[in-house]
Design a protein around this motif. Structure first.
Motif, PDB file in Angstrom:
ATOM      1  N   GLU A  25       0.891  -1.218   0.076  1.00 49.32           N
ATOM      2  CA  GLU A  25       0.114   0.062   0.082  1.00 49.32           C
ATOM      3  C   GLU A  25       0.945   1.402   0.112  1.00 49.32           C
ATOM      4  OE1 GLU A  25      -3.443   1.894   2.782  1.00 49.32           O
ATOM      5  OE2 GLU A  25      -3.211  -0.167   2.782  1.00 49.32           O
ATOM      6  N   LYS A  29       1.452   4.241  -3.008  1.00 51.36           N
ATOM      7  CA  LYS A  29       1.356   5.593  -2.660  1.00 51.36           C
ATOM      8  C   LYS A  29       2.418   6.669  -2.900  1.00 51.36           C
ATOM      9  CE  LYS A  29      -1.294   8.416   0.117  1.00 51.36           C
ATOM     10  NZ  LYS A  29      -2.135   8.784   1.602  1.00 51.36           N
ATOM     11  N   TYR A  30       3.637   5.690  -2.476  1.00 47.59           N
ATOM     12  CA  TYR A  30       4.945   6.702  -2.313  1.00 47.59           C
ATOM     13  C   TYR A  30       6.005   5.872  -3.094  1.00 47.59           C
ATOM     14  CZ  TYR A  30       2.432   9.281   1.121  1.00 47.59           C
ATOM     15  OH  TYR A  30       1.552   9.982   1.907  1.00 47.59           O
ATOM     16  N   ALA A 280       5.992   8.607   4.718  1.00 46.86           N
ATOM     17  CA  ALA A 280       4.598   7.825   4.854  1.00 46.86           C
ATOM     18  C   ALA A 280       4.205   7.788   6.437  1.00 46.86           C
ATOM     19  CB  ALA A 280       4.701   6.369   4.585  1.00 46.86           C
ATOM     20  N   TYR A 283       1.163   6.401   7.892  1.00 48.50           N
ATOM     21  CA  TYR A 283       0.732   5.141   8.180  1.00 48.50           C
ATOM     22  C   TYR A 283       1.524   4.645   9.583  1.00 48.50           C
ATOM     23  CZ  TYR A 283      -0.499   4.225   3.441  1.00 48.50           C
ATOM     24  OH  TYR A 283      -1.304   4.174   2.283  1.00 48.50           O
TER      25      TYR A 283
END
Length: 323
Positions: A25, A29-30, A280, A283
Motif C-alpha cells: 500500500e 502511494k509513495y 509515509a 501510516y
C-alpha cells in the motif's frame, strides 16, 4: 515474588502479518521509497571502527583489577558489543555491500562478530530471515519464546531473571524450536571466532577475554539497549504485533527502534528508516510506539498481565521455505 501472570498461552491469530500488505500500500502511494532500497557503504567504516575500538579496549583492560574489568565491561563494552550485534543485523540484510554481493556481507559479518566472543553472525542471518518471512510462525520464528519460558517466567522475580538471561535463551532457543543442519559457513564462523578468542587469551590474557565475553552477556541482558528485544514484538496492546521506538538510543543501534518501518521495508538500511516514517507519516504516526526502552523493561517485569507468553503466534499457511 509478585503476582503470577494469568496468561497461560500465546495470542494465537489467524490473519497474515500486517507488514506485507502495508508495504504494498505504501509503495503504491509513495513509489519514491524504492530509491532508499540500496546499501549503506558507511556501515563498512563504522563497523570496522567499532571492532578496532574493542580491540583497543581489550588491550587497555588487560592489567586492570577485576572490579574495573567488570565495571568497564558493563559501562562501555556492553554498549559497543550490543551495538555490534545490531550492526550484524544490518549486515544480515546485505546492507553493507548490497544484495549483489551476498558473500561479501557474510564475510564482513564474520569480521564484525570478532569482539562478541561467540560465533553468531552466520546463524543469526539464517534464523532472522525466517523471522521476517514468517513472523510469529509456530515452529519457525525463533524470536518467539518457548512454552517453557512462557510457563515458568510468570512472576515479577522470574521475569527479571528471564531479562538477565535473555542472551542465553536467544542462543539456545533455535535448538528447541527450529533446529537446522549446520552449514559450512557456520563452521567457518566458529573456527575463526574460537581462533580469535584463543589469540586474545594468549596475547592479552584472561582479563581481556573475560571483558569481551562479559560485555556481550551483560550488554544483551539487563541493559537499557536490551529493551528493544521486548519492545519490538511483545504485545503490550492487544492486536498490535510490532512496535517502533523513537528515542535517542537509535543513535547507537542503527535505528533498530524503527521496527514497524524495518519489517515493512527490510531491504532499506537503518539509516534511511526515519525517512520512511517521514514520507509515509500517516501510516506510522498513529501506531503505538515507545520513547523509552528502560520503561519497556520496567513495565515488562512489573506488569502482571505481560510475560514471555505475550506474543502473537500463527500456524503457517502454505509452503514454507526456510533460509
Amino acid at each position: 515474588m509478585g503476582n503470577r501472570v494469568a496468561r497461560e498461552d500465546f495470542e494465537w491469530v489467524y490473519t497474515d502479518q500486517p507488514h506485507a500488505s502495508r508495504r504494498q500500500e505504501i509503495l503504491a502511494k509513495y513509489p519514491e521509497i524504492k530509491s532508499l532500497m540500496k546499501p549503506d557503504p558507511n556501515l563498512i567504516w563504522i563497523i570496522s571502527m567499532m571492532v578496532l575500538t574493542q580491540l583497543a579496549a581489550f588491550y587497555l583492560v588487560k592489567d586492570l583489577d577485576w572490579k574495573w574489568v567488570m565495571f568497564w565491561a558493563y559501562a562501555f563494552g556492553s554498549c559497543v558489543n550490543h551495538s555490534v550485534t545490531l550492526a550484524i543485523h544490518e549486515v544480515s540484510h546485505n546492507s553493507a555491500f548490497g544484495h549483489y554481493r551476498p558473500m561479501w556481507n557474510r564475510w564482513f559479518g564474520i569480521f564484525a562478530n570478532l569482539p562478541i566472543g561467540v560465533p553468531y553472525s552466520v546463524s543469526f542471518k539464517r534464523y532472522h530471515m525466517d523471522h521476517h518471512r514468517y513472523l510469529g510462525g509456530d515452529g519457525i520464528d525463533v524470536d518467539i519464546p518457548t512454552d517453557f519460558e512462557g510457563w515458568f517466567f510468570c512472576t515479577t522475580f522470574r521475569k527479571f531473571i528471564w531479562v538477565v538471561l535473555q542472551p542465553l535463551f536467544y542462543a539456545f532457543r533455535p535448538l528447541f524450536i527450529n533446529p537446522k543442519p549446520i552449514s559450512y559457513l557456520e563452521i567457518i564462523n566458529t573456527v575463526i571466532q574460537v581462533t580469535f578468542d584463543i589469540i586474545i587469551y594468549y596475547v592479552l590474557g584472561i582479563k581481556s577475554l573475560v571483558y569481551m565475553l562479559a560485555a556481550s552477556l551483560l550488554g544483551l541482558g539487563l541493559h537499557p539497549i536490551s529493551g528493544h528485544f521486548i519492545a519490538e514484538h511483545y504485545m503490550f496492546l492487544k492486536g498490535h504485533e510490532t512496535y517502533s521506538y523513537y528515542g535517542p538510543l537509535n543513535l547507537l543501534t542503527f535505528n533498530v527502534g524503527y521496527h514497524n518501518e524495518h519489517h515493512d521495508f527490510p531491504n532499506i538500511p537503518g539509516k534511511s528508516l526515519p525517512l520512511v516514517r517521514k514520507i509515509a507519516a500517516e501510516y506510522y504516526d498513529n501506531l503505538p510506539h515507545y520513547n523509552s526502552w528502560i520503561k519497556v523493561l520496567y513495565d515488562f517485569v512489573t506488569d502482571d498481565t505481560i510475560s514471555p507468553y505475550s506474543r502473537m503466534k500463527r500456524h503457517q499457511k502454505g509452503k514454507v521455505e526456510l533460509e
